[in-house]
Design a protein around this motif. Structure first.
Motif, PDB file in Angstrom:
ATOM      1  N   ARG A  11       0.816  -1.218   0.000  1.00 34.60           N
ATOM      2  CA  ARG A  11       0.000   0.000   0.000  1.00 34.60           C
ATOM      3  C   ARG A  11       0.854   1.275   0.000  1.00 34.60           C
ATOM      4  O   ARG A  11       0.440   2.310  -0.529  1.00 34.60           O
ATOM      5  CB  ARG A  11      -0.870  -0.052   1.262  1.00 34.60           C
ATOM      6  N   ARG A  12       2.045   1.204   0.554  1.00 35.44           N
ATOM      7  CA  ARG A  12       2.898   2.394   0.676  1.00 35.44           C
ATOM      8  C   ARG A  12       3.238   3.002  -0.678  1.00 35.44           C
ATOM      9  O   ARG A  12       3.364   4.210  -0.810  1.00 35.44           O
ATOM     10  CB  ARG A  12       4.193   2.034   1.415  1.00 35.44           C
ATOM     11  N   ARG A  13       3.411   2.147  -1.681  1.00 25.99           N
ATOM     12  CA  ARG A  13       3.762   2.671  -3.006  1.00 25.99           C
ATOM     13  C   ARG A  13       2.631   3.534  -3.576  1.00 25.99           C
ATOM     14  O   ARG A  13       2.886   4.544  -4.243  1.00 25.99           O
ATOM     15  CB  ARG A  13       4.082   1.502  -3.957  1.00 25.99           C
ATOM     16  N   ASP A  14       1.402   3.135  -3.315  1.00 23.22           N
ATOM     17  CA  ASP A  14       0.273   3.921  -3.804  1.00 23.22           C
ATOM     18  C   ASP A  14       0.135   5.230  -3.034  1.00 23.22           C
ATOM     19  O   ASP A  14      -0.280   6.247  -3.600  1.00 23.22           O
ATOM     20  CB  ASP A  14      -1.010   3.096  -3.705  1.00 23.22           C
ATOM     21  N   ALA A  72       2.709   6.877  -1.845  1.00 19.43           N
ATOM     22  CA  ALA A  72       3.777   7.721  -2.388  1.00 19.43           C
ATOM     23  C   ALA A  72       3.340   8.346  -3.708  1.00 19.43           C
ATOM     24  O   ALA A  72       3.584   9.539  -3.961  1.00 19.43           O
ATOM     25  CB  ALA A  72       5.048   6.897  -2.577  1.00 19.43           C
ATOM     26  N   ALA A  73       2.678   7.554  -4.564  1.00 25.22           N
ATOM     27  CA  ALA A  73       2.196   8.086  -5.845  1.00 25.22           C
ATOM     28  C   ALA A  73       1.124   9.154  -5.628  1.00 25.22           C
ATOM     29  O   ALA A  73       1.045  10.139  -6.364  1.00 25.22           O
ATOM     30  CB  ALA A  73       1.636   6.953  -6.700  1.00 25.22           C
ATOM     31  N   LEU A  74       0.313   8.981  -4.599  1.00 27.68           N
ATOM     32  CA  LEU A  74      -0.717   9.966  -4.279  1.00 27.68           C
ATOM     33  C   LEU A  74      -0.089  11.276  -3.821  1.00 27.68           C
ATOM     34  O   LEU A  74      -0.483  12.366  -4.258  1.00 27.68           O
ATOM     35  CB  LEU A  74      -1.636   9.387  -3.198  1.00 27.68           C
ATOM     36  N   ASN A  75       0.909  11.190  -2.963  1.00 30.91           N
ATOM     37  CA  ASN A  75       1.558  12.390  -2.429  1.00 30.91           C
ATOM     38  C   ASN A  75       2.413  13.113  -3.463  1.00 30.91           C
ATOM     39  O   ASN A  75       2.409  14.345  -3.531  1.00 30.91           O
ATOM     40  CB  ASN A  75       2.423  12.017  -1.221  1.00 30.91           C
ATOM     41  N   LYS A  76       3.154  12.355  -4.248  1.00 32.64           N
ATOM     42  CA  LYS A  76       4.133  12.965  -5.154  1.00 32.64           C
ATOM     43  C   LYS A  76       3.596  13.208  -6.554  1.00 32.64           C
ATOM     44  O   LYS A  76       3.923  14.215  -7.189  1.00 32.64           O
ATOM     45  CB  LYS A  76       5.378  12.074  -5.222  1.00 32.64           C
ATOM     46  N   GLU A  77       2.785  12.277  -7.069  1.00 35.39           N
ATOM     47  CA  GLU A  77       2.312  12.380  -8.449  1.00 35.39           C
ATOM     48  C   GLU A  77       0.823  12.690  -8.538  1.00 35.39           C
ATOM     49  O   GLU A  77       0.276  12.823  -9.630  1.00 35.39           O
ATOM     50  CB  GLU A  77       2.625  11.076  -9.196  1.00 35.39           C
ATOM     51  N   HIS A  78       0.142  12.747  -7.402  1.00 39.06           N
ATOM     52  CA  HIS A  78      -1.287  13.071  -7.314  1.00 39.06           C
ATOM     53  C   HIS A  78      -2.148  12.023  -7.999  1.00 39.06           C
ATOM     54  O   HIS A  78      -3.239  12.329  -8.503  1.00 39.06           O
ATOM     55  CB  HIS A  78      -1.562  14.459  -7.894  1.00 39.06           C
ATOM     56  N   ILE A  79      -1.667  10.775  -8.009  1.00 39.28           N
ATOM     57  CA  ILE A  79      -2.423   9.673  -8.611  1.00 39.28           C
ATOM     58  C   ILE A  79      -3.237   8.983  -7.522  1.00 39.28           C
ATOM     59  O   ILE A  79      -2.679   8.475  -6.546  1.00 39.28           O
ATOM     60  CB  ILE A  79      -1.475   8.652  -9.282  1.00 39.28           C
ATOM     61  N   VAL A  80      -4.558   8.953  -7.686  1.00 42.05           N
ATOM     62  CA  VAL A  80      -5.443   8.317  -6.704  1.00 42.05           C
ATOM     63  C   VAL A  80      -5.824   6.933  -7.200  1.00 42.05           C
ATOM     64  O   VAL A  80      -6.496   6.783  -8.227  1.00 42.05           O
ATOM     65  CB  VAL A  80      -6.708   9.158  -6.472  1.00 42.05           C
ATOM     66  N   ASN A  81      -5.377   5.906  -6.490  1.00 42.63           N
ATOM     67  CA  ASN A  81      -5.802   4.537  -6.767  1.00 42.63           C
ATOM     68  C   ASN A  81      -7.077   4.293  -5.964  1.00 42.63           C
ATOM     69  O   ASN A  81      -7.048   4.303  -4.732  1.00 42.63           O
ATOM     70  CB  ASN A  81      -4.710   3.549  -6.350  1.00 42.63           C
ATOM     71  N   PRO A  82      -8.223   4.074  -6.602  1.00 43.23           N
ATOM     72  CA  PRO A  82      -9.485   3.973  -5.869  1.00 43.23           C
ATOM     73  C   PRO A  82      -9.607   2.762  -4.957  1.00 43.23           C
ATOM     74  O   PRO A  82     -10.538   2.696  -4.153  1.00 43.23           O
ATOM     75  CB  PRO A  82     -10.544   3.937  -6.978  1.00 43.23           C
ATOM     76  N   ASP A  83      -8.664   1.828  -5.051  1.00 41.91           N
ATOM     77  CA  ASP A  83      -8.706   0.663  -4.165  1.00 41.91           C
ATOM     78  C   ASP A  83      -7.521   0.597  -3.208  1.00 41.91           C
ATOM     79  O   ASP A  83      -7.459  -0.305  -2.372  1.00 41.91           O
ATOM     80  CB  ASP A  83      -8.752  -0.633  -4.993  1.00 41.91           C
ATOM     81  N   SER A  84      -6.583   1.529  -3.326  1.00 39.50           N
ATOM     82  CA  SER A  84      -5.413   1.523  -2.449  1.00 39.50           C
ATOM     83  C   SER A  84      -4.995   2.959  -2.189  1.00 39.50           C
ATOM     84  O   SER A  84      -4.408   3.609  -3.057  1.00 39.50           O
ATOM     85  CB  SER A  84      -4.265   0.730  -3.090  1.00 39.50           C
ATOM     86  N   ASN A  85      -5.306   3.457  -0.996  1.00 37.88           N
ATOM     87  CA  ASN A  85      -5.070   4.858  -0.663  1.00 37.88           C
ATOM     88  C   ASN A  85      -5.055   4.992   0.857  1.00 37.88           C
ATOM     89  O   ASN A  85      -4.894   4.005   1.566  1.00 37.88           O
ATOM     90  CB  ASN A  85      -6.145   5.736  -1.325  1.00 37.88           C
ATOM     91  N   TYR A  86      -5.243   6.186   1.375  1.00 38.99           N
ATOM     92  CA  TYR A  86      -5.231   6.357   2.829  1.00 38.99           C
ATOM     93  C   TYR A  86      -6.478   5.769   3.496  1.00 38.99           C
ATOM     94  O   TYR A  86      -6.502   5.566   4.711  1.00 38.99           O
ATOM     95  CB  TYR A  86      -5.097   7.837   3.202  1.00 38.99           C
ATOM     96  N   PRO A  99      -3.314  13.653   1.984  1.00 36.39           N
ATOM     97  CA  PRO A  99      -4.416  13.599   1.014  1.00 36.39           C
ATOM     98  C   PRO A  99      -5.188  12.289   1.167  1.00 36.39           C
ATOM     99  O   PRO A  99      -4.627  11.208   0.997  1.00 36.39           O
ATOM    100  CB  PRO A  99      -3.685  13.667  -0.333  1.00 36.39           C
ATOM    101  N   SER A 100      -6.465  12.372   1.472  1.00 35.26           N
ATOM    102  CA  SER A 100      -7.247  11.166   1.776  1.00 35.26           C
ATOM    103  C   SER A 100      -8.374  10.911   0.793  1.00 35.26           C
ATOM    104  O   SER A 100      -9.363  10.252   1.135  1.00 35.26           O
ATOM    105  CB  SER A 100      -7.802  11.263   3.199  1.00 35.26           C
ATOM    106  N   ALA A 101      -8.237  11.408  -0.416  1.00 38.91           N
ATOM    107  CA  ALA A 101      -9.238  11.103  -1.442  1.00 38.91           C
ATOM    108  C   ALA A 101      -9.235   9.604  -1.723  1.00 38.91           C
ATOM    109  O   ALA A 101      -8.193   8.951  -1.699  1.00 38.91           O
ATOM    110  CB  ALA A 101      -8.931  11.881  -2.716  1.00 38.91           C
ATOM    111  N   SER A 102     -10.406   9.067  -2.017  1.00 35.05           N
ATOM    112  CA  SER A 102     -10.498   7.644  -2.363  1.00 35.05           C
ATOM    113  C   SER A 102     -10.958   7.437  -3.799  1.00 35.05           C
ATOM    114  O   SER A 102     -11.135   6.300  -4.241  1.00 35.05           O
ATOM    115  CB  SER A 102     -11.447   6.922  -1.393  1.00 35.05           C
ATOM    116  N   SER A 103     -11.134   8.531  -4.539  1.00 32.76           N
ATOM    117  CA  SER A 103     -11.463   8.469  -5.960  1.00 32.76           C
ATOM    118  C   SER A 103     -10.825   9.660  -6.660  1.00 32.76           C
ATOM    119  O   SER A 103     -10.652  10.719  -6.045  1.00 32.76           O
ATOM    120  CB  SER A 103     -12.985   8.522  -6.184  1.00 32.76           C
ATOM    121  N   PRO A 104     -10.488   9.524  -7.940  1.00 31.75           N
ATOM    122  CA  PRO A 104     -10.013  10.688  -8.695  1.00 31.75           C
ATOM    123  C   PRO A 104     -11.095  11.762  -8.719  1.00 31.75           C
ATOM    124  O   PRO A 104     -12.280  11.484  -8.591  1.00 31.75           O
ATOM    125  CB  PRO A 104      -9.755  10.114 -10.092  1.00 31.75           C
TER     126      PRO A 104
END
Length: 524
Positions: A120-123, A125-139, A331-336
């Motif tokens: 989960r940590r990789r997702d 990192a992508a959320l924090n640095k690249e602003h990519i929201v994985n709808p199944d793996s996030n905060y 950032p705790s979004a769970s969807s784009p």
């Protein structure tokens, strides 16, 4: 021989181990030449006076060995060939439901839409640095749920839900420090929680239970108003004696699925607002009455604020929520297409900033036109505010922000203070997109809170939008006695997502109770 003492000590006396033991030995009246065993059993900070005191309950043993602080270990029966129970969600409610099911001789099958805690940590990192929201793996989604990457607060007022001490002892048995059994407001810290969650999972697996990651539930198998099992996104059907639904407060697809399959749900009041960020030194100076540094012995200070407001004849509370001393905003979004912020702290709480949700109570009567969405009214309202924050921030995970006094004066900030929020902030007038009655109540309350914490209302602090995942916007109704769904037998709505818990410990206790109730009725 055993003596129990109640002491009021200075921070140094309480937290300097050598000095603490010396003082306790003297006050016990026992001979210093005896081999004394000294153990604190309760500890709390009293900062009401000009000098901070630490209230400590301590046990002193002479000539006898004390009972261990915890009475349980990690020994669980093997249930690999036992009747299965389906548990949807691997947050605190789901994991503790699984462990309790094992203790009662049933095999838990835990289905988690997200990844294991390490992957989960990789997702994140992508959320924090690249602003990519994985709808199944996030905060919010993934092993351990939203609680894994949080402050790890273990304080709850919901002591009637279950055995609080039992939950704490299970956490200690799986790697938490024994301090959580002593402190009045214990916490673990986001850096410590992943290992602990991994240990809980290992106990489930070693006992013969199953934990399936990347396994999303897309359908409930219903027959004659009874649930038989679930269908996953891969088309697999998983059956059990019953289903414990512990999906967390952000699983909007599950709420839609329940509604679509005509399973009774209802709109629920919740709270929505912003996250406010100060320098931790300021909060320390207010709470500890110190001019500069709080010193080496006191922890980063916290606060809890409530202010009633009246607008259009309606009284609503504005209150702090999930306060994180020495922490950072995430950032705790769970969807784009949405911006949501939350807070977390490491175990040492040694960050530069303090942050807290500052939210307004939202009652169903406040939702107006959203009533057309029936049981999904609060959910749709919540989602639209998050989407508006995304637009205001520039359609990325950059969050809209504003200095506090500027917000109250309804003027855009010329610049912003430094922040702990990694994706970055954009200066925006939050009054332009927050619902009118939310922004007006916040603007009323913030200056008044300065009367309770002098210096809190300052333009050196800022608010960041939006804090919207305070609790579930939907309740899945269940019987008060049996915990079973009011309409569908063998379905046990559980934890925060069902509207019956508000944190790690209360969710864990609710998970245990749901497992007990299900097995009591259907597990014979």
């Amino acid at each position: 021989m055993k003596k129990e003492l109640q002491l009021a000590l200075s921070p140094e006396e309480a937290y300097n181990e050598a000095l603490f033991n010396k003082i306790v030995a003297e006050k016990s009246g026992l001979s210093p030449h005896q081999d004394l065993i000294i153990r604190a059993t309760k500890r709390s900070i009293d900062a009401r006076g000009r000098k901070v005191k630490i209230n400590v309950t301590v046990e002193v043993y002479s000539g006898q060995t004390p009972e261990p602080l915890i009475s349980r270990g990690k020994d669980y029966p093997n249930v690999s060939n036992s009747d299965p129970i389906v548990i949807v969600g691997a947050g605190p409610a789901g994991l503790f439901a699984a462990l309790r099911a094992i203790e009662l001789g049933k095999k838990p099958i835990v289905l988690e839409r997200g990844k294991d805690v390490r992957s989960r940590r990789r997702d994140l990192a992508a959320l924090n640095k690249e602003h990519i929201v994985n709808p199944d793996s996030n905060y919010c989604f993934g092993e351990g749920g939203a609680g894994t990457y949080s402050d790890g607060k273990l304080y709850t007022r919901s002591k009637k839900r279950g055995d609080l001490r039992r939950i704490m002892e299970i956490l200690v048995a799986h790697g938490a420090k024994e301090d959580i059994l002593v402190e009045a407001h214990p916490h673990i810290g986001t850096n410590k929680l992943p290992l602990l969650i991994t240990q809980l999972r290992e106990s489930i697996l070693e006992a013969g239970g199953e934990v399936l990651f990347n396994t999303k539930v897309t359908e409930f198998i219903l027959e004659n108003d009874s649930i038989k099992g679930v269908v996953t996104s891969e088309g697999e059907k998983i059956f059990g004696l019953g289903v414990i639904l512990a999906t967390g407060h952000s699983a909007r697809d599950i709420f839609h699925l329940l509604h679509r399959q005509k399973v009774l749900i209802e709109a629920k009041p919740f709270a929505l607002g912003v996250r406010i960020e100060h320098e931790q030194k300021l909060i320390d100076s207010i709470q500890y009455h110190c001019q500069s540094d709080r010193g080496p012995y006191l922890p980063a200070s916290s606060y809890s604020l409530v202010q009633q407001t009246v607008l259009d004849g309606k009284q609503r509370g504005v209150f702090s929520f999930c306060m994180c001393p020495g922490g950072f905003i995430v950032p705790s979004a769970s969807s784009p297409g949405e911006v949501v912020v939350n807070g977390m702290s490491p175990s040492r709480r040694d960050g530069k900033f303090a942050n807290s949700g500052m939210v307004v109570a939202v009652e169903l009567e406040d939702l107006g036109r959203y009533g057309q969405y029936g049981p999904l009214a609060s959910l749709v309202f919540q989602q639209e505010v998050e989407q508006a924050a995304w637009e205001a921030g520039g359609r990325s995970q950059v969050a809209p922000a504003q200095r506090v006094v500027d917000f109250v004066k309804n003027r855009q900030s010329q610049d912003l203070p430094s922040t702990s929020y990694q994706p970055g902030l954009k200066s925006v007038n939050l009054n332009d997109f927050l619902p009118d009655y939310i922004s007006k109540r916040l603007a009323m309350a913030l200056p008044m809170m300065d009367k309770k914490m002098k210096g809190y209302y300052t333009n050196e602090a800022q608010i960041v939008g939006v804090e919207s995942r305070t609790s579930s916007p939907v309740r899945i109704p269940r019987s008060k006695e049996s915990f079973e769904h009011l309409q569908i037998s063998r379905l046990y709505p559980c934890g925060e997502g069902a509207g019956y818990a508000g944190g790690i410990v209360s969710a864990a206790m609710d998970g245990e109770r749901c497992a007990e109730k299900l097995i009591e009725k259907y597990g014979r």
